[in-house]
Design a protein around this motif. Structure first.
Motif, PDB file in Angstrom:
ATOM      1  N   ASP A  71       3.234  -5.452  -4.436  1.00 33.28           N
ATOM      2  CA  ASP A  71       3.272  -4.396  -4.076  1.00 33.28           C
ATOM      3  C   ASP A  71       5.574  -3.530  -3.782  1.00 33.28           C
ATOM      4  OD1 ASP A  71       4.439  -3.921  -1.199  1.00 33.28           O
ATOM      5  OD2 ASP A  71       2.544  -2.662  -0.928  1.00 33.28           O
ATOM      6  N   LEU A  72       5.645  -2.947  -4.373  1.00 35.43           N
ATOM      7  CA  LEU A  72       7.050  -2.498  -4.409  1.00 35.43           C
ATOM      8  C   LEU A  72       7.125  -1.410  -4.347  1.00 35.43           C
ATOM      9  CD1 LEU A  72      10.959  -3.681  -4.695  1.00 35.43           C
ATOM     10  CD2 LEU A  72       9.901  -2.971  -7.119  1.00 35.43           C
ATOM     11  N   SER A  73       8.213  -0.786  -3.345  1.00 39.46           N
ATOM     12  CA  SER A  73       7.941   0.198  -2.513  1.00 39.46           C
ATOM     13  C   SER A  73       9.545   0.831  -3.010  1.00 39.46           C
ATOM     14  CB  SER A  73       7.573   0.510  -0.878  1.00 39.46           C
ATOM     15  OG  SER A  73       6.331   0.003  -0.782  1.00 39.46           O
ATOM     16  N   PHE A  74       9.952   2.214  -2.830  1.00 41.77           N
ATOM     17  CA  PHE A  74      11.250   2.794  -3.672  1.00 41.77           C
ATOM     18  C   PHE A  74      11.106   4.260  -2.309  1.00 41.77           C
ATOM     19  CE2 PHE A  74      10.652   0.837  -7.259  1.00 41.77           C
ATOM     20  CZ  PHE A  74      11.842   0.300  -7.480  1.00 41.77           C
ATOM     21  N   ILE A  75      11.519   4.178  -1.221  1.00 42.85           N
ATOM     22  CA  ILE A  75      11.053   5.497  -0.630  1.00 42.85           C
ATOM     23  C   ILE A  75      12.608   6.148  -0.151  1.00 42.85           C
ATOM     24  CG2 ILE A  75      10.993   5.368   2.225  1.00 42.85           C
ATOM     25  CD1 ILE A  75       9.805   2.494   2.083  1.00 42.85           C
ATOM     26  N   TRP A  76      12.472   7.335  -0.418  1.00 37.01           N
ATOM     27  CA  TRP A  76      13.616   8.331   0.015  1.00 37.01           C
ATOM     28  C   TRP A  76      12.799   9.408   0.813  1.00 37.01           C
ATOM     29  CZ3 TRP A  76      11.737   7.060  -4.850  1.00 37.01           C
ATOM     30  CH2 TRP A  76      11.964   6.771  -5.629  1.00 37.01           C
ATOM     31  N   SER A  77      13.628   8.679   2.843  1.00 38.34           N
ATOM     32  CA  SER A  77      13.480   9.899   3.495  1.00 38.34           C
ATOM     33  C   SER A  77      14.692  10.829   3.685  1.00 38.34           C
ATOM     34  CB  SER A  77      13.649   8.883   4.735  1.00 38.34           C
ATOM     35  OG  SER A  77      14.617   8.174   5.230  1.00 38.34           O
ATOM     36  N   LYS A  78      14.663  12.112   4.590  1.00 37.84           N
ATOM     37  CA  LYS A  78      15.169  13.239   5.418  1.00 37.84           C
ATOM     38  C   LYS A  78      15.097  13.492   6.691  1.00 37.84           C
ATOM     39  CE  LYS A  78      16.477  18.211   3.406  1.00 37.84           C
ATOM     40  NZ  LYS A  78      16.504  18.472   2.759  1.00 37.84           N
ATOM     41  N   ASP A  81      19.695  17.150   7.862  1.00 39.84           N
ATOM     42  CA  ASP A  81      20.596  16.993   6.813  1.00 39.84           C
ATOM     43  C   ASP A  81      20.588  15.725   5.789  1.00 39.84           C
ATOM     44  OD1 ASP A  81      20.893  19.412   6.540  1.00 39.84           O
ATOM     45  OD2 ASP A  81      22.618  19.678   8.034  1.00 39.84           O
ATOM     46  N   THR A  82      20.294  14.516   7.044  1.00 40.36           N
ATOM     47  CA  THR A  82      20.648  12.784   6.524  1.00 40.36           C
ATOM     48  C   THR A  82      19.340  12.968   5.737  1.00 40.36           C
ATOM     49  OG1 THR A  82      21.185  12.576   8.766  1.00 40.36           O
ATOM     50  CG2 THR A  82      20.829  11.221   7.804  1.00 40.36           C
ATOM     51  N   LYS A  83      19.893  12.002   4.332  1.00 37.69           N
ATOM     52  CA  LYS A  83      18.767  11.435   3.754  1.00 37.69           C
ATOM     53  C   LYS A  83      19.509   9.898   3.619  1.00 37.69           C
ATOM     54  CE  LYS A  83      18.912  16.053   0.790  1.00 37.69           C
ATOM     55  NZ  LYS A  83      18.745  16.377  -0.432  1.00 37.69           N
ATOM     56  N   ASN A  84      18.412   9.109   3.412  1.00 37.84           N
ATOM     57  CA  ASN A  84      18.379   7.528   3.108  1.00 37.84           C
ATOM     58  C   ASN A  84      17.137   7.086   2.075  1.00 37.84           C
ATOM     59  OD1 ASN A  84      19.629   6.513   5.320  1.00 37.84           O
ATOM     60  ND2 ASN A  84      18.585   8.116   5.928  1.00 37.84           N
ATOM     61  N   LYS A  85      17.795   6.065   0.880  1.00 32.96           N
ATOM     62  CA  LYS A  85      17.118   4.952   0.370  1.00 32.96           C
ATOM     63  C   LYS A  85      16.746   4.096   0.369  1.00 32.96           C
ATOM     64  CE  LYS A  85      19.404   6.704  -3.215  1.00 32.96           C
ATOM     65  NZ  LYS A  85      20.380   6.616  -4.851  1.00 32.96           N
ATOM     66  N   ASN A  86      15.531   3.257   0.230  1.00 36.43           N
ATOM     67  CA  ASN A  86      15.735   1.966   0.855  1.00 36.43           C
ATOM     68  C   ASN A  86      14.611   1.439  -0.359  1.00 36.43           C
ATOM     69  OD1 ASN A  86      16.982   0.526   2.553  1.00 36.43           O
ATOM     70  ND2 ASN A  86      16.697   2.926   3.489  1.00 36.43           N
ATOM     71  N   ILE A  87      14.507   0.277   0.070  1.00 40.82           N
ATOM     72  CA  ILE A  87      13.484  -0.696  -1.358  1.00 40.82           C
ATOM     73  C   ILE A  87      12.620  -1.729  -0.027  1.00 40.82           C
ATOM     74  CG2 ILE A  87      12.888  -2.156  -3.077  1.00 40.82           C
ATOM     75  CD1 ILE A  87      15.486  -0.826  -4.473  1.00 40.82           C
ATOM     76  N   GLY A  88      11.635  -1.683  -0.426  1.00 37.56           N
ATOM     77  CA  GLY A  88      11.430  -2.868   0.371  1.00 37.56           C
ATOM     78  C   GLY A  88       9.591  -3.471  -0.266  1.00 37.56           C
ATOM     79  N   GLY A  89       8.461  -4.402  -0.024  1.00 36.39           N
ATOM     80  CA  GLY A  89       8.120  -4.661  -0.662  1.00 36.39           C
ATOM     81  C   GLY A  89       7.464  -6.177  -0.828  1.00 36.39           C
ATOM     82  N   GLY A  90       6.168  -6.697  -1.244  1.00 29.34           N
ATOM     83  CA  GLY A  90       6.219  -8.107  -1.122  1.00 29.34           C
ATOM     84  C   GLY A  90       4.691  -8.048  -0.799  1.00 29.34           C
ATOM     85  N   LEU A  91       4.559  -9.804  -0.781  1.00 30.49           N
ATOM     86  CA  LEU A  91       2.904 -10.162  -0.987  1.00 30.49           C
ATOM     87  C   LEU A  91       2.404  -8.857   0.173  1.00 30.49           C
ATOM     88  CD1 LEU A  91       0.664 -12.023  -2.201  1.00 30.49           C
ATOM     89  CD2 LEU A  91       1.027 -13.256   0.106  1.00 30.49           C
ATOM     90  N   ASP A  92       0.698  -8.932  -0.648  1.00 33.44           N
ATOM     91  CA  ASP A  92      -0.038  -7.372   0.357  1.00 33.44           C
ATOM     92  C   ASP A  92      -1.352  -8.260   0.633  1.00 33.44           C
ATOM     93  OD1 ASP A  92      -0.774  -5.036   0.883  1.00 33.44           O
ATOM     94  OD2 ASP A  92      -1.735  -4.433  -0.421  1.00 33.44           O
ATOM     95  N   TYR A  93      -2.245  -9.493   0.011  1.00 33.42           N
ATOM     96  CA  TYR A  93      -3.585  -9.812   0.929  1.00 33.42           C
ATOM     97  C   TYR A  93      -3.659 -10.960  -0.648  1.00 33.42           C
ATOM     98  CZ  TYR A  93      -4.880  -6.955  -3.773  1.00 33.42           C
ATOM     99  OH  TYR A  93      -5.479  -7.074  -4.605  1.00 33.42           O
ATOM    100  N   VAL A  94      -3.930 -11.802  -0.300  1.00 32.67           N
ATOM    101  CA  VAL A  94      -5.263 -12.386  -0.484  1.00 32.67           C
ATOM    102  C   VAL A  94      -6.619 -12.768  -0.551  1.00 32.67           C
ATOM    103  CG1 VAL A  94      -5.332 -15.484  -1.245  1.00 32.67           C
ATOM    104  CG2 VAL A  94      -3.422 -14.210  -1.036  1.00 32.67           C
ATOM    105  N   THR A  95      -7.377 -12.607  -1.016  1.00 33.46           N
ATOM    106  CA  THR A  95      -9.095 -12.739  -1.016  1.00 33.46           C
ATOM    107  C   THR A  95     -10.208 -13.903  -2.521  1.00 33.46           C
ATOM    108  OG1 THR A  95      -9.616 -10.416  -2.795  1.00 33.46           O
ATOM    109  CG2 THR A  95      -8.587 -10.629  -0.297  1.00 33.46           C
ATOM    110  N   MET A  96     -10.245 -14.383  -1.783  1.00 28.83           N
ATOM    111  CA  MET A  96     -11.584 -14.885  -2.579  1.00 28.83           C
ATOM    112  C   MET A  96     -13.270 -14.516  -2.755  1.00 28.83           C
ATOM    113  SD  MET A  96     -10.212 -19.071  -2.277  1.00 28.83           S
ATOM    114  CE  MET A  96     -10.211 -18.127  -0.644  1.00 28.83           C
ATOM    115  N   GLN A  97     -14.521 -14.765  -3.303  1.00 29.00           N
ATOM    116  CA  GLN A  97     -15.644 -14.152  -3.580  1.00 29.00           C
ATOM    117  C   GLN A  97     -16.349 -15.115  -4.194  1.00 29.00           C
ATOM    118  OE1 GLN A  97     -16.141 -10.434  -3.705  1.00 29.00           O
ATOM    119  NE2 GLN A  97     -18.465 -10.131  -4.967  1.00 29.00           N
TER     120      GLN A  97
END
Length: 408
Positions: A71-78, A81-97
């Motif tokens: 996943d890739l995440s765009f985050i807006w926090s407040k 009166d202080t506002k911030n923007k950031n980006i995060g993400g990466g591998l989430d899971y690996v499964t087999m059945q």
């Protein structure tokens, strides 16, 4: 407190993760996240469903599934009166059945249980302080499931491992910098039990009820607190240390879901899930000074019970039609009251999700692409208000195994 969130973790980017074990996940794959992260009553056999291990027995006896997501995440926090923007993400899971026989299936994989990642600073009297945290708990699991006459029962046994590190840098205006570091080293196991019952309503319609349970248990591992002058070359001084066993717990967890599936030319699936985790009875002890047991060097915590409601749907216009008609369209939403208790405030989260499942030319592999909008805040006092836009991508490989071709 002035918060400035930085990309210090591949999967999470929020000051709310500094409390407890961080942000708790729901074992949902990319496809399930596009439907509000439902899954307790899901058993299609075409997608891996770790949320309820009873679903593994639904796999076809010649099918092997492999699913991985990121996943890739765009985050807006407040905050104020202080506002911030950031980006995060990466591998989430690996499964087999994979199937074991006509009535049994199994699954193995690696999933996140919790995630920690934050960095913020605030001014203190005659100086400044900075908080940073990284890590989380992962689960490497193996699950089995069997079915008979509409009933299926399954269980996952997981090895839980990971380190959670919380750092506090103190910078007095008149002296150097001191680092106080709290570390949790977790090496443990967990159990998830699931059951499903499917009832055919007609030739084309069926309904499934799903239940899951994970028992309360004490964590195993160690935790400690060190203190060090950052400009010094000396070994950090351990000021507090204790075993996790008997002092830190995960809670009783219950999940229930009901789904309805219609399959004729088109396919429609709708599911509603409810989750309850009894965190209010899960102990999280303080760490005391090794030289002075009356002095606390890391405070304990009290948690709230976690509840979650989720609704999701999937629609395929024509399962055997042209490529465009075989696209799976998904929609979902959820509301959660989290386990965190921060300054007598609870944390609430809600979101809406959407996505599509796209077949590759070979028609076996499915690429799941989704969007999720999520809002998180504390109540009744708003500490940090966060809005997320998550892009999720999962690749579900569907291969035919154990098939012996006839030689003519």
């Amino acid at each position: 407190m002035t918060v400035g969130i930085e990309a210090v973790s591949a999967q999470v980017n929020t000051p709310y993760s500094m409390y407890g074990y961080g942000l708790i996940g729901d074992r949902a794959t990319s496809m399930q996240r596009q439907m509000g992260s439902v899954g307790y009553a899901m058993n299609s056999g075409r997608q891996i469903n770790v949320m309820n291990p009873a679903s593994y027995a639904s796999i076809d006896s010649l099918t092997f599934l492999f699913d991985m997501g990121a996943d890739l995440s765009f985050i807006w926090s407040k905050e104020g009166d202080t506002k911030n923007k950031n980006i995060g993400g990466g591998l989430d899971y690996v499964t087999m059945q994979f199937p074991l026989c006509k009535f049994m299936g199994a699954s193995i994989g690696l999933l996140p249980y919790s995630s920690v990642g934050y960095a913020f600073g605030n001014e203190i009297s005659h100086g400044a302080m900075e908080n940073q945290g990284t890590g989380g708990i992962n689960e490497a699991y193996f699950g089995l499931s069997g079915k008979y006459a509409g009933f299926s029962l399954g269980a996952n046994i997981a090895y839980a491992f990971g380190n959670i590190q919380n750092d506090v840098y103190s910078r007095p205006a008149t002296s150097g910098e001191t680092l106080f570091e709290h570390v949790m080293e977790i090496r443990d196991w967990s159990l998830l039990i699931g059951a499903q019952y499917t009832k055919k309503l007609s030739r084309y319609d069926r309904m499934t009820l799903g239940l899951t349970y994970s028992p309360k248990k004490s964590l195993h591992g160690n935790t400690w607190v060190t203190q060090q002058e950052t400009q010094s070359t000396t070994v950090p001084d351990t000021v507090g240390q204790m075993k996790l066993g008997g002092n830190f717990y995960t809670p009783n967890c219950f999940g229930a879901g009901v789904s309805f599936v219609h399959e004729r030319i088109s396919r429609l699936m709708v599911e509603f899930d409810f989750t309850f985790q009894e965190w209010s009875k899960a102990k999280y002890a303080p760490i005391v000074d090794l030289d002075d047991p009356s002095k606390i060097v890391f405070a304990g915590m009290n948690f709230n019970n976690r509840t979650r409601f989720a609704l999701g749907a999937e629609y395929v216009p024509d399962m055997r039609g042209s490529y465009g008609k075989r696209i799976a369209y998904r929609l979902g939403g959820y509301y959660s009251s989290d386990y965190l208790s921060i300054r007598s405030n609870s944390v609430r989260e809600y979101g809406v999700t959407a996505g599509v499942g796209l077949h590759t030319p070979g028609d076996k592999t499915l690429i799941n692409i989704g969007l999720e909008w999520k809002h998180r805040d504390s109540h009744p006092v708003s500490l940090v208000s966060e809005n997320y836009l998550n892009i999720t991508v999962g690749i579900n490989f569907n291969e035919v195994w154990f098939w012996q071709r006839k030689i003519r």
